[in-house]
Design a protein around this motif. Structure first.
Motif, PDB file in Angstrom:
ATOM      1  N   TRP A  67       0.801  -1.194  -0.038  1.00 37.39           N
ATOM      2  CA  TRP A  67       0.085   0.032  -0.016  1.00 37.39           C
ATOM      3  C   TRP A  67       0.751   1.253  -0.123  1.00 37.39           C
ATOM      4  CZ3 TRP A  67      -0.769   3.888   3.789  1.00 37.39           C
ATOM      5  CH2 TRP A  67      -1.821   4.714   3.589  1.00 37.39           C
ATOM      6  N   PHE A  68       2.019   1.342   0.792  1.00 35.62           N
ATOM      7  CA  PHE A  68       2.978   2.351   0.735  1.00 35.62           C
ATOM      8  C   PHE A  68       3.443   2.742  -0.431  1.00 35.62           C
ATOM      9  CE2 PHE A  68       7.159   4.122   1.190  1.00 35.62           C
ATOM     10  CZ  PHE A  68       6.894   5.354   1.842  1.00 35.62           C
ATOM     11  N   LEU A  69       3.978   1.526  -1.188  1.00 40.53           N
ATOM     12  CA  LEU A  69       4.475   1.755  -2.652  1.00 40.53           C
ATOM     13  C   LEU A  69       3.457   2.324  -3.634  1.00 40.53           C
ATOM     14  CD1 LEU A  69       6.994  -1.414  -2.756  1.00 40.53           C
ATOM     15  CD2 LEU A  69       7.616   1.393  -2.189  1.00 40.53           C
ATOM     16  N   HIS A  70       2.108   1.884  -3.444  1.00 39.45           N
ATOM     17  CA  HIS A  70       1.056   2.214  -4.288  1.00 39.45           C
ATOM     18  C   HIS A  70       0.935   3.751  -4.010  1.00 39.45           C
ATOM     19  CE1 HIS A  70      -2.809   2.475  -6.317  1.00 39.45           C
ATOM     20  NE2 HIS A  70      -3.011   3.078  -5.233  1.00 39.45           N
ATOM     21  N   ARG A  71       0.969   4.205  -2.753  1.00 35.03           N
ATOM     22  CA  ARG A  71       0.907   5.618  -2.338  1.00 35.03           C
ATOM     23  C   ARG A  71       1.950   6.515  -3.163  1.00 35.03           C
ATOM     24  NH1 ARG A  71      -2.642   7.530   1.725  1.00 35.03           N
ATOM     25  NH2 ARG A  71      -1.561   9.535   0.795  1.00 35.03           N
ATOM     26  N   VAL A  72       3.251   5.931  -2.780  1.00 31.87           N
ATOM     27  CA  VAL A  72       4.458   6.794  -3.458  1.00 31.87           C
ATOM     28  C   VAL A  72       4.189   6.716  -4.976  1.00 31.87           C
ATOM     29  CG1 VAL A  72       6.695   6.299  -3.758  1.00 31.87           C
ATOM     30  CG2 VAL A  72       5.743   6.150  -1.621  1.00 31.87           C
ATOM     31  N   ALA A  73       3.903   5.844  -5.661  1.00 22.75           N
ATOM     32  CA  ALA A  73       3.847   5.734  -7.072  1.00 22.75           C
ATOM     33  C   ALA A  73       2.583   6.956  -7.433  1.00 22.75           C
ATOM     34  CB  ALA A  73       3.310   4.385  -7.719  1.00 22.75           C
TER      35      ALA A  73
END
Length: 325
Positions: free
Chosen positions: A253-259
């Motif tokens: 989820w964090f990496l999705h938000r970063v993207a």
């Protein structure tokens, strides 16, 4: 979500759900407030106290997100808009302190979620909690990303006259763009430093948790130097650097938000650094931590272990058998 979904229908702690600006406050009656940390030494940081669970600040990296699952919530949006409020927190705390709980130890207030998040402006649990701790002379520390804490400066000052107190603000960067990307509802950096300044003016021991230091956006040496300098200028007695870690369940989820929120170049760096691990390499962490510690030493500040050691009772020497001749 109803309270019946939050707790079993026959759970006597269940309360009502109070809607507020797109958030739901789940009011419950706690059975205990002080929680002993396993293996904690006597006289040290031994107890935790959390009047709220879930946090409106919405920090994308927050380790406490995973704990929200035990309340029946998800770890993403639920964490910041489904807030559990222990409305009887001060009463339970007073009862536990009267029984001698936490006597001689430190209590860490708000380890799981920020006690001065948006809900505190409505429920005002902290003034009575601070008063109870002061009345019983309990050593305590708390950490916040909210300027709302300034409201209770006088209460912190009173508590500091009765016991050891340390108030920390958490701040990983002076750049407000970093705050908006990773901790959108936390107070701006300058407001957090102003909180430290107000506490110190009132005689309250205060410092800065330089955390999380977020790779690629907050780890440049010049930026870290400027941050330490600003903390010292605000009157911080100690700084504690900590590089961002991500629990495995939170990484997708964090990496999705970063993207979605950051330029593609930065998103690729985060994916490379955290895609398969929870933390940056040890040599990176040591280098960044050492840089912050060195800058703090230039200002005459102790390291975090030094600061805590100076306020922790020394262990008594073991008794030695006297020899006869």
């Amino acid at each position: 979500m109803t309270t019946d979904e939050l707790f079993e229908i026959d759970d006597p702690r269940r309360g009502r759900v109070a809607a507020f600006g797109g958030m739901a406050f789940h009011e419950i009656r706690a059975r205990t407030m002080l929680n002993r940390m396993a293996g904690a030494p006597a006289g040290g940081m031994a107890w935790t106290l959390n009047p709220y669970r879930g946090c409106a600040h919405g920090c994308t990296y927050c380790f406490a997100r995973t704990g929200h699952q035990r309340f029946g919530f998800g770890i993403t949006e639920d964490f910041s808009n489904q807030i559990v409020v222990k409305v009887n927190a001060a009463d339970i705390l007073r009862a536990e302190l009267r029984r001698g709980r936490a006597r001689g130890d430190w209590v860490m207030v708000g380890t799981s979620t920020d006690c001065y998040q948006r809900a505190e402006a409505r429920y005002r649990l902290m003034p009575e909690i601070l008063t109870a701790l002061a009345d019983h002379g309990v050593n305590f520390t708390t950490t916040t990303k909210s300027a709302l804490l300034k409201r209770d400066t006088e209460l912190f000052a009173r508590a500091a006259e009765c016991a050891d107190v340390l108030v920390m603000t958490s701040l990983g960067s002076l750049d407000d763009r970093v705050r908006r990307a990773f901790a959108p509802a936390a107070s701006p950096p300058r407001a957090r430093l102003d909180t430290i300044r107000a506490l110190r003016a009132a005689g309250v021991p205060a410092g800065v948790l330089i955390a999380p230091i977020i790779p690629h956006v907050g780890d440049h040496p010049a930026a870290l130097d400027a941050l330490v300098d600003a903390c010292v200028d605000a009157g911080a007695l100690v700084v504690f650097p900590d590089v961002m870690r991500l629990k495995a369940v939170l990484r997708p989820w964090f990496l999705h938000r970063v993207a979605a929120d950051l330029p593609p170049r930065l998103a690729r760096r985060f994916a490379a650094g955290y895609g398969r691990r929870e933390a940056m390499p040890e040599d990176y962490v040591r280098r960044v931590t050492a840089h912050v510690d060195a800058r703090a030493r230039q200002h005459g500040l102790p390291t975090w272990p030094e600061y805590i050691a100076a306020r922790t009772p020394a262990k008594p020497e073991p008794a030695r058998q006297l020899r006869l001749l």
